[in-house]
Design a protein around this motif. Structure first.
Motif, PDB file in Angstrom:
ATOM      1  N   ALA A  97      50.826  42.160 -34.271  1.00 22.26           N
ATOM      2  CA  ALA A  97      51.796  41.988 -35.365  1.00 22.26           C
ATOM      3  C   ALA A  97      52.910  43.020 -35.239  1.00 22.26           C
ATOM      4  O   ALA A  97      54.092  42.704 -35.385  1.00 22.26           O
ATOM      5  CB  ALA A  97      51.097  42.097 -36.715  1.00 22.26           C
ATOM      6  N   ALA A  98      52.543  44.271 -34.918  1.00 18.29           N
ATOM      7  CA  ALA A  98      53.546  45.333 -34.769  1.00 18.29           C
ATOM      8  C   ALA A  98      54.439  45.102 -33.559  1.00 18.29           C
ATOM      9  O   ALA A  98      55.592  45.536 -33.541  1.00 18.29           O
ATOM     10  CB  ALA A  98      52.847  46.691 -34.648  1.00 18.29           C
ATOM     11  N   LEU A  99      53.927  44.407 -32.546  1.00 16.94           N
ATOM     12  CA  LEU A  99      54.717  44.122 -31.352  1.00 16.94           C
ATOM     13  C   LEU A  99      55.656  42.923 -31.530  1.00 16.94           C
ATOM     14  O   LEU A  99      56.385  42.575 -30.611  1.00 16.94           O
ATOM     15  CB  LEU A  99      53.794  43.877 -30.154  1.00 16.94           C
ATOM     16  CG  LEU A  99      53.113  45.122 -29.605  1.00 16.94           C
ATOM     17  CD1 LEU A  99      52.053  44.739 -28.588  1.00 16.94           C
ATOM     18  CD2 LEU A  99      54.150  46.046 -28.968  1.00 16.94           C
ATOM     19  N   THR A 117      53.978  36.557 -37.644  1.00 20.50           N
ATOM     20  CA  THR A 117      53.966  35.215 -38.214  1.00 20.50           C
ATOM     21  C   THR A 117      52.716  34.428 -37.823  1.00 20.50           C
ATOM     22  O   THR A 117      52.180  33.666 -38.622  1.00 20.50           O
ATOM     23  CB  THR A 117      55.233  34.447 -37.767  1.00 20.50           C
ATOM     24  OG1 THR A 117      56.374  35.231 -38.092  1.00 20.50           O
ATOM     25  CG2 THR A 117      55.329  33.096 -38.456  1.00 20.50           C
ATOM     26  N   ALA A 118      52.220  34.623 -36.615  1.00 19.91           N
ATOM     27  CA  ALA A 118      51.043  33.884 -36.154  1.00 19.91           C
ATOM     28  C   ALA A 118      49.819  34.178 -37.014  1.00 19.91           C
ATOM     29  O   ALA A 118      48.911  33.349 -37.116  1.00 19.91           O
ATOM     30  CB  ALA A 118      50.748  34.222 -34.695  1.00 19.91           C
ATOM     31  N   GLU A 146      50.709  31.284 -44.459  1.00 19.98           N
ATOM     32  CA  GLU A 146      51.811  30.459 -44.966  1.00 19.98           C
ATOM     33  C   GLU A 146      52.877  30.189 -43.898  1.00 19.98           C
ATOM     34  O   GLU A 146      53.485  29.127 -43.882  1.00 19.98           O
ATOM     35  CB  GLU A 146      52.462  31.145 -46.176  1.00 19.98           C
ATOM     36  CG  GLU A 146      51.506  31.452 -47.312  1.00 19.98           C
ATOM     37  CD  GLU A 146      50.906  30.193 -47.919  1.00 19.98           C
ATOM     38  OE1 GLU A 146      51.625  29.177 -48.046  1.00 19.98           O
ATOM     39  OE2 GLU A 146      49.702  30.231 -48.255  1.00 19.98           O
ATOM     40  N   GLU A 147      53.135  31.156 -43.031  1.00 18.91           N
ATOM     41  CA  GLU A 147      54.246  31.079 -42.090  1.00 18.91           C
ATOM     42  C   GLU A 147      53.882  30.602 -40.685  1.00 18.91           C
ATOM     43  O   GLU A 147      54.758  30.162 -39.942  1.00 18.91           O
ATOM     44  CB  GLU A 147      54.912  32.461 -41.973  1.00 18.91           C
ATOM     45  CG  GLU A 147      55.481  32.984 -43.274  1.00 18.91           C
ATOM     46  CD  GLU A 147      56.679  32.177 -43.734  1.00 18.91           C
ATOM     47  OE1 GLU A 147      57.482  31.755 -42.875  1.00 18.91           O
ATOM     48  OE2 GLU A 147      56.804  31.957 -44.949  1.00 18.91           O
ATOM     49  N   ALA A 148      52.623  30.707 -40.317  1.00 20.51           N
ATOM     50  CA  ALA A 148      52.218  30.370 -38.949  1.00 20.51           C
ATOM     51  C   ALA A 148      52.515  28.908 -38.640  1.00 20.51           C
ATOM     52  O   ALA A 148      52.310  28.019 -39.475  1.00 20.51           O
ATOM     53  CB  ALA A 148      50.732  30.650 -38.750  1.00 20.51           C
ATOM     54  N   VAL A 185      46.395  32.346 -36.805  1.00 21.52           N
ATOM     55  CA  VAL A 185      45.500  33.206 -36.034  1.00 21.52           C
ATOM     56  C   VAL A 185      44.822  34.149 -37.021  1.00 21.52           C
ATOM     57  O   VAL A 185      45.493  34.889 -37.736  1.00 21.52           O
ATOM     58  CB  VAL A 185      46.271  33.999 -34.953  1.00 21.52           C
ATOM     59  CG1 VAL A 185      45.332  34.932 -34.205  1.00 21.52           C
ATOM     60  CG2 VAL A 185      46.973  33.047 -33.994  1.00 21.52           C
ATOM     61  N   ALA A 186      43.493  34.134 -37.029  1.00 18.17           N
ATOM     62  CA  ALA A 186      42.749  34.992 -37.948  1.00 18.17           C
ATOM     63  C   ALA A 186      42.455  36.354 -37.329  1.00 18.17           C
ATOM     64  O   ALA A 186      42.438  37.365 -38.024  1.00 18.17           O
ATOM     65  CB  ALA A 186      41.441  34.315 -38.359  1.00 18.17           C
TER      66      ALA A 186
END
Length: 158
Positions: free
Chosen positions: A65-67, A71-72, A76-78, A91-92
């Protein structure tokens, strides 16, 4: 100290910092200094390397996420519709596990095994390279300088 594997496409480089300097070398790596550590290859060295097994697991969700891919992981956004027609997928978790064993017969890393081969000609006198304090190791692609496994052994005595 670079140890070439059979075929010479892969190698393991052992980085043995001066006593008390492990953190300095790790900081160098964090600043992008890995390529410099993988260059060069000492000749005429007699390596004394301990046997070890290295296994580690890491959850990569926060790092990924930091890289730049938060969104994945967002429910809501994936948008994973390129992989599945099912709606609402995200992605969980991303889990990573590394296993490296080094002994006198070679290195086993994940499902890959390599054997170290030596020549039988009479070598010149060797300079001792005794790995008896904390060190770093990198299994890497020799031509491209790409690291495949990177680790630290804090206590080589077992």
């Amino acid at each position: 100290m670079r140890i070439d594997y059979a075929g010479r496409d892969l190698a393991m480089t052992v980085v043995l910092p001066d006593e008390g300097r492990l953190e300095d070398v790790e900081a160098l790596l964090a600043d992008g200094g890995l390529a410099g550590l993988l260059e060069g290859r000492p000749e005429g060295v007699q390596l004394e390397l301990p046997r070890w097994t290295f296994r580690t697991q890491a959850r990569l969700k926060d790092a990924l996420a930091a890289l730049g891919m938060p969104t994945a992981f967002d429910r809501e956004e994936a948008d994973l519709t390129a992989m599945s027609e099912e709606e609402g997928l995200h992605v969980a978790a991303v889990l990573h596990e590394v296993f490296v064993t080094v002994d006198e017969e070679g290195t086993e890393a994940a499902a890959a095994t390599a054997v170290v081969v030596t020549t039988e000609s009479m070598p010149p006198p060797l300079t001792p390279f005794v790995v008896d304090r904390p060190f770093l190791f990198v299994v890497h692609d020799v031509r491209r300088g790409v690291p495949l496994f990177l680790g630290r052994l804090a206590d080589p005595r077992g």
